[in-house]
Design a protein around this motif. Sequence first.
Motif, mmCIF file in Angstrom:
data_model
loop_
_atom_site.group_PDB
_atom_site.id
_atom_site.type_symbol
_atom_site.label_atom_id
_atom_site.label_comp_id
_atom_site.label_asym_id
_atom_site.label_seq_id
_atom_site.Cartn_x
_atom_site.Cartn_y
_atom_site.Cartn_z
ATOM 1 N N MET A 1 14.347 0.392 -5.433
ATOM 2 C CA MET A 1 13.069 0.611 -4.843
ATOM 3 C C MET A 1 13.117 1.933 -4.088
ATOM 4 O O MET A 1 14.140 2.287 -3.529
ATOM 5 N N PHE A 2 12.051 2.604 -4.085
ATOM 6 C CA PHE A 2 11.935 3.881 -3.406
ATOM 7 C C PHE A 2 10.767 3.803 -2.435
ATOM 8 O O PHE A 2 9.944 2.881 -2.503
ATOM 9 N N TYR A 3 10.669 4.778 -1.568
ATOM 10 C CA TYR A 3 9.571 4.835 -0.605
ATOM 11 C C TYR A 3 8.212 4.804 -1.298
ATOM 12 O O TYR A 3 7.253 4.278 -0.757
ATOM 13 N N ASN A 4 8.117 5.350 -2.519
ATOM 14 C CA ASN A 4 6.841 5.346 -3.229
ATOM 15 C C ASN A 4 6.723 4.218 -4.244
ATOM 16 O O ASN A 4 5.727 4.130 -4.948
ATOM 17 N N GLN A 5 7.718 3.373 -4.342
ATOM 18 C CA GLN A 5 7.686 2.184 -5.194
ATOM 19 C C GLN A 5 8.430 1.072 -4.452
ATOM 20 O O GLN A 5 9.559 0.743 -4.765
ATOM 21 N N PRO A 6 7.778 0.485 -3.437
ATOM 22 C CA PRO A 6 8.490 -0.432 -2.542
ATOM 23 C C PRO A 6 8.700 -1.854 -3.063
ATOM 24 O O PRO A 6 9.376 -2.635 -2.416
ATOM 25 N N SER A 8 9.736 -4.316 -6.530
ATOM 26 C CA SER A 8 10.171 -4.389 -7.921
ATOM 27 C C SER A 8 9.108 -5.086 -8.760
ATOM 28 O O SER A 8 8.292 -5.844 -8.239
ATOM 29 N N GLN A 9 9.132 -4.849 -10.066
ATOM 30 C CA GLN A 9 8.122 -5.434 -10.949
ATOM 31 C C GLN A 9 8.127 -6.953 -10.909
ATOM 32 O O GLN A 9 7.083 -7.583 -11.004
ATOM 33 N N GLN A 14 11.959 -5.999 -2.225
ATOM 34 C CA GLN A 14 10.878 -5.281 -1.556
ATOM 35 C C GLN A 14 11.437 -4.459 -0.400
ATOM 36 O O GLN A 14 12.223 -4.944 0.406
#
Length: 120
Positions: A1-6, A8-9, A14
Amino acid sequence: MFYNQPLSQDGAVQLTVDGTSEQSVRIELGLLAEDARVHVAAALVGERTFGDVGAIALSVEGPDRALATAVVDAATTEQTLVLVELYQRGAAWRLRAVGQGYDTGLADLARRHGVEVDDE
C-alpha cells in the motif's frame, strides 16, 4: 500500500496516516492468502535519511492489548526501510522485525519486492 493507494483490492491491508509522524497498517489476517507475505516499509522523500529521523517505534495491537513492540534505531544514510514482515508458517502467523535499510528510494524498494514501478 502506498500513500496514494491506502487499501488493498481485497481489503486485507489498509494504511492510515495521522499527521506527519503517525502511520498505521491494519491487516485482516482472515482475508490474506495462505502464502501471503506482508512487508511493512517506510520511505523518505528528498535528502532526509532515517538517520535524521531517529528511532522508529513499532507496535502490534490486538483487540485488547499490545501483542509486540520493537524499536528500529540503527539507521544512518538509508532513505527506505523494511520495518517488519508478516508471514504464515503452518497454521500460525509470524511477525519478524526486520529493520533492513536501503540508500535508494521507494521505487527501488518496491522493485526489490516484485512490484512493477513506472518512474515516469
